[in-house]
Design a protein around this motif. Sequence first.
Motif, mmCIF file in Angstrom:
data_model
loop_
_atom_site.group_PDB
_atom_site.id
_atom_site.type_symbol
_atom_site.label_atom_id
_atom_site.label_comp_id
_atom_site.label_asym_id
_atom_site.label_seq_id
_atom_site.Cartn_x
_atom_site.Cartn_y
_atom_site.Cartn_z
ATOM 1 N N PRO A 1 7.359 15.565 -7.091
ATOM 2 C CA PRO A 1 7.871 14.628 -6.087
ATOM 3 C C PRO A 1 9.310 14.206 -6.339
ATOM 4 N N LEU A 2 9.707 14.066 -7.607
ATOM 5 C CA LEU A 2 11.088 13.683 -7.900
ATOM 6 C C LEU A 2 12.046 14.788 -7.484
ATOM 7 N N ARG A 3 11.641 16.029 -7.665
ATOM 8 C CA ARG A 3 12.486 17.140 -7.226
ATOM 9 C C ARG A 3 12.702 17.080 -5.721
ATOM 10 N N ARG A 4 11.640 16.808 -4.975
ATOM 11 C CA ARG A 4 11.779 16.700 -3.523
ATOM 12 C C ARG A 4 12.691 15.541 -3.143
ATOM 13 N N GLU A 5 12.565 14.428 -3.874
ATOM 14 C CA GLU A 5 13.395 13.255 -3.590
ATOM 15 C C GLU A 5 14.870 13.566 -3.852
ATOM 16 N N VAL A 6 15.155 14.252 -4.959
ATOM 17 C CA VAL A 6 16.532 14.614 -5.280
ATOM 18 C C VAL A 6 17.077 15.603 -4.252
ATOM 19 N N SER A 7 16.259 16.557 -3.846
ATOM 20 C CA SER A 7 16.690 17.532 -2.846
ATOM 21 C C SER A 7 17.029 16.860 -1.522
ATOM 22 N N ASN A 8 16.237 15.863 -1.148
ATOM 23 C CA ASN A 8 16.513 15.143 0.089
ATOM 24 C C ASN A 8 17.769 14.290 -0.012
ATOM 25 N N ALA A 9 18.047 13.793 -1.224
ATOM 26 C CA ALA A 9 19.226 12.953 -1.420
ATOM 27 C C ALA A 9 20.518 13.764 -1.442
ATOM 28 N N PHE A 10 20.404 15.037 -1.842
ATOM 29 C CA PHE A 10 21.588 15.893 -1.932
ATOM 30 C C PHE A 10 21.342 17.191 -1.147
ATOM 31 N N PRO A 11 21.226 17.092 0.173
ATOM 32 C CA PRO A 11 20.963 18.307 0.964
ATOM 33 C C PRO A 11 22.165 19.245 0.923
ATOM 34 N N GLY A 12 21.878 20.517 1.025
ATOM 35 C CA GLY A 12 22.953 21.501 1.053
ATOM 36 C C GLY A 12 23.498 21.889 -0.299
ATOM 37 N N THR A 13 22.879 21.414 -1.394
ATOM 38 C CA THR A 13 23.338 21.800 -2.722
ATOM 39 C C THR A 13 23.073 23.288 -2.956
ATOM 40 N N PRO A 14 24.085 24.059 -3.376
ATOM 41 C CA PRO A 14 23.842 25.479 -3.672
ATOM 42 C C PRO A 14 22.726 25.640 -4.700
ATOM 43 N N PRO A 15 21.875 26.647 -4.549
ATOM 44 C CA PRO A 15 20.720 26.798 -5.444
ATOM 45 C C PRO A 15 21.067 26.766 -6.928
ATOM 46 N N THR A 16 22.144 27.449 -7.327
ATOM 47 C CA THR A 16 22.459 27.509 -8.757
ATOM 48 C C THR A 16 22.865 26.151 -9.312
ATOM 49 N N LEU A 17 23.374 25.247 -8.452
ATOM 50 C CA LEU A 17 23.785 23.923 -8.924
ATOM 51 C C LEU A 17 22.604 22.958 -9.050
ATOM 52 N N ARG A 18 21.432 23.368 -8.573
ATOM 53 C CA ARG A 18 20.260 22.507 -8.729
ATOM 54 C C ARG A 18 19.905 22.326 -10.203
ATOM 55 N N ARG A 19 20.338 23.244 -11.032
ATOM 56 C CA ARG A 19 20.102 23.087 -12.468
ATOM 57 C C ARG A 19 20.774 21.819 -12.995
ATOM 58 N N LEU A 20 21.900 21.444 -12.409
ATOM 59 C CA LEU A 20 22.581 20.226 -12.843
ATOM 60 C C LEU A 20 21.765 18.987 -12.502
ATOM 61 N N HIS A 21 21.065 19.010 -11.369
ATOM 62 C CA HIS A 21 20.196 17.890 -11.022
ATOM 63 C C HIS A 21 19.105 17.744 -12.085
ATOM 64 N N ALA A 22 18.440 18.836 -12.398
ATOM 65 C CA ALA A 22 17.371 18.799 -13.403
ATOM 66 C C ALA A 22 17.917 18.383 -14.761
ATOM 67 N N PHE A 23 19.104 18.866 -15.083
ATOM 68 C CA PHE A 23 19.738 18.525 -16.358
ATOM 69 C C PHE A 23 19.997 17.025 -16.443
ATOM 70 N N GLY A 24 20.500 16.438 -15.365
ATOM 71 C CA GLY A 24 20.763 15.006 -15.358
ATOM 72 C C GLY A 24 19.497 14.182 -15.519
ATOM 73 N N VAL A 25 18.438 14.587 -14.823
ATOM 74 C CA VAL A 25 17.167 13.878 -14.948
ATOM 75 C C VAL A 25 16.647 13.962 -16.379
ATOM 76 N N ASP A 26 16.715 15.148 -16.964
ATOM 77 C CA ASP A 26 16.241 15.315 -18.340
ATOM 78 C C ASP A 26 17.057 14.481 -19.321
ATOM 79 N N ALA A 27 18.388 14.480 -19.143
ATOM 80 C CA ALA A 27 19.242 13.705 -20.033
ATOM 81 C C ALA A 27 18.865 12.226 -19.976
ATOM 82 N N TYR A 28 18.628 11.714 -18.766
ATOM 83 C CA TYR A 28 18.241 10.310 -18.603
ATOM 84 C C TYR A 28 16.907 10.031 -19.295
ATOM 85 N N ARG A 29 15.952 10.935 -19.124
ATOM 86 C CA ARG A 29 14.631 10.731 -19.695
ATOM 87 C C ARG A 29 14.619 10.860 -21.218
ATOM 88 N N LEU A 30 15.561 11.601 -21.778
ATOM 89 C CA LEU A 30 15.571 11.821 -23.219
ATOM 90 C C LEU A 30 16.147 10.646 -24.007
#
Length: 267
Positions: A222-251
């Motif tokens: 669900p968080l992935r869907r929420e992030v995707s909705n918040a940043f529509p049009g993000t190129p697929p390869t840059l989605r790794r940065l979204h996941a990276f940011g979430v992981d950094a925050y959680r760590l």
Amino acid sequence: GGSGAPPPPGPPPARGAGDPVGAPVAGDQAPFAGNQVAEDGSPLVQAPLYQFALSPEGEAANAAERGWFDGAGRAALITPDSSLGARIAGAFASRWEELGGLLVAREVYENDARDLSEPIERLLNLDRSEERLRRLREVIGRGVKHEPRPRGDVEMVMMMGSPTQGRLLKPQLLFHRAGDLPVYATSHVYGATPNPGQDLDLNGIRFGDMPWILPVTGRDDPLRREVSNAFPGTPPTLRRLHAFGVDAYRLVPQLGRLRAQPYATIP
């Protein structure tokens, strides 16, 4: 089969999304959490720290570890003739040899190559086989039946390349009777968007990527869907940065645990 060499001490690395978190430098100062490293993989801040980065060198080292724990002991390496290719090749070779593996072949190809047949023939020693056949024909003066075979001392292939180059590699290995060799790669080989038709030739290549990027593990988050909705049009390869940011925050709240257990897995 593998080399029969014992595995390195300690448990195999357990990875979640992103690159592994390194142990901090010893000291009594408060730890510093950073998400940047220099090109050689060294930290940019000289202080007790935890390092978390989307490092190509980290991916290459992880691929070496995965191949070793899968039982391989002798590897062949093929990367583009570029600064990034050299960095990945160096990181893989360093970690592979540190584990006790042998790097028996190393080749490069043009960065924009659309045909990998020649570098793969060199990687598998098929060019030498053809040269021996030519000399034999000159000596005996007549035709000789000959079927080139790839070298027999390779137990895995490590590659770095784009999805297009990855699609070229596997069919070439199959054509040259080396299709049973395990192939490992960095995440550059996957375009971050499922493409079953074109990616058929990537089947069997082993690479690490973030769960959010892989359709089976990421689509129901669900968080992935929420992030995707918040940043529509993000190129697929840059989605790794979204996941990276979430992981950094959680760590951040887990730094103490990771200091005590460097191989811990954080859900």
